[in-house]
Design an enzyme around this catalytic site. Structure first.
Site, mmCIF file in Angstrom:
data_model
loop_
_atom_site.group_PDB
_atom_site.id
_atom_site.type_symbol
_atom_site.label_atom_id
_atom_site.label_comp_id
_atom_site.label_asym_id
_atom_site.label_seq_id
_atom_site.Cartn_x
_atom_site.Cartn_y
_atom_site.Cartn_z
ATOM 1 N N CYS A 1 -1.505 -0.938 -3.726
ATOM 2 C CA CYS A 1 -0.782 -0.333 -2.605
ATOM 3 C C CYS A 1 -1.416 0.964 -2.115
ATOM 4 O O CYS A 1 -1.303 1.295 -0.938
ATOM 5 C CB CYS A 1 0.678 -0.109 -2.983
ATOM 6 S SG CYS A 1 0.958 1.141 -4.265
ATOM 7 N N CYS B 1 2.892 1.790 -12.704
ATOM 8 C CA CYS B 1 3.964 2.119 -11.763
ATOM 9 C C CYS B 1 5.319 1.736 -12.340
ATOM 10 O O CYS B 1 6.289 2.502 -12.252
ATOM 11 C CB CYS B 1 3.721 1.413 -10.431
ATOM 12 S SG CYS B 1 4.911 1.871 -9.140
#
Length: 367
Positions: free
Chosen positions: A198, A101
């Site tokens: 997440c 990410c």
């Protein structure tokens, strides 16, 4: 400077944005929408990218008096982070989605758009320090060792570091950040830290992977290849795991056995004694340098193989596009797919994805 503040909805990014404003920069807040599952809320979610987080980020921006936007990066996040995560597990590897990410989203896609729009830098709430050295911008560990996030930022390149702003790098503790948020009237002052992956909000990674990768019964074998049990999906296992093996054949010495290797092609899980987790050498060819590129040859460094692991003194060799690292003392339970970050003292040299490991304990041959 014109600063684009990436605001996750947590206390760290809110205080980082506040410090950028206080320093006199022209700041704009942005929250990244990384999922199109619009009903995801904090209840039952343990991630950092929910609707509630976007609302918290907006409230913080309003309090700071800065413009605020939500940008949809869900398609890029799916392609570069989620699909990569699934592909790595299919290959029997253990990926770190936070590294991907940072590499692909926060400091690639976001920074690219920021520069296109005329911003000078992207500001985040990461705990890491930036130092202008003789060869350009350097990435260093944060003052607070307990919160240091230089490991997950090891994927940043020299160009990205030149346009990055980390206001929390010299902060002595998270308690100081929370107290500052309280004093500034930020509603997220006591908001709990996000944790887990997440995009798996309920924390059931095993079940999520079973749905994405599929589950098939296979053998659990020892280091000689003898079958000692069975499993219902190799994706559910990772190197170093002890629990959940359900072995039908006990070890000759009666000691617990641990996962040593996952072989997705044969759908086999290899187990063995704890001492066999000791890793004498790691190597990989997917690498990047955090600043000045390292010349080919040997160099001394410290190596960290997990976000909260202790760094280990090591000798590294960079030759023909491959980095090989031999630690002074063996690593414990290294899995292909993990990231090794190289340090020179507090400075990050670079990182590579581990493709190959060599055990420090040879396989015993019967007879």
């Amino acid at each position: 400077m014109r600063i684009l503040a990436a605001m996750s909805g947590g206390v760290d990014s809110a205080v980082a944005a506040a410090r950028a404003v206080e320093a006199g920069h022209d700041v704009v807040g942005v929250h990244l929408a990384l999922s199109r599952a619009g009903g995801t809320l904090r209840t039952g979610s343990r991630g950092c990218c929910t609707i509630e987080d976007a609302m918290d980020a907006r409230r913080a921006s309003d309090r700071l008096g800065i413009p605020f936007y939500v940008w949809d990066f869900s398609e890029r996040f799916r392609d570069d982070v989620i699909d990569d995560f699934i592909a790595e597990y299919r290959s029997g590897r253990t990926p770190n989605p936070c590294m991907r990410c940072n590499e692909k989203i926060k400091f690639a896609a976001l920074l690219e758009r920021a520069l296109e729009l005329g911003f000078d830098a992207v500001c985040t709430g990461h705990y890491a320090a930036l130092v202008d050295g003789p060869d350009g911008r350097e990435l260093h560990r944060a003052s607070d060792a307990a919160k240091d996030q230089s490991y997950v930022l090891g994927v940043l390149t020299a160009e990205q570091l030149a346009h990055t702003y980390f206001p929390l790098g010299s902060t002595p503790s998270k308690a100081v950040v929370r107290a500052e948020a309280e004093a500034r009237g930020l509603s997220v002052a006591q908001k709990p830290d996000s944790h887990d992956i997440c995009f798996i909000p309920d924390g059931d990674t095993k079940g999520w992977l079973a749905d994405k990768v599929g589950a098939a019964t296979g053998d659990v074998v020892d280091r000689t290849g003898a079958v000692v049990g069975s499993h219902e999906g190799a994706h559910a296992f990772t190197v170093g795991q002890r629990r959940g093996l359900s072995l039908g054949v006990p070890a000759p010495d009666g000691k617990p056995r641990f996962v040593l290797e996952v072989r997705p092609v044969s759908n086999t899980v290899v187990v063995g004694p704890k001492e066999a987790l000791a890793t004498a050498e790691i190597s990989g060819e997917r690498f990047s340098w955090a600043g000045r590129p390292q010349s080919e040859g040997r160099f001394e460094c410290e190596v960290q193989i997990r976000a909260h692991a202790d760094p280990v003194p090591a000798r590294a060799v960079f030759d023909d596009g491959v980095i090989t690292v031999v630690p002074e003392t063996p690593f414990d339970g290294v899995a292909p797919g993990q990231t090794a970050v190289l340090y020179d003292g507090t400075r990050v040299i670079g990182q590579f994805t581990i493709d190959r490991t060599v055990s420090a304990v040879p396989v015993a041959v019967a007879g």
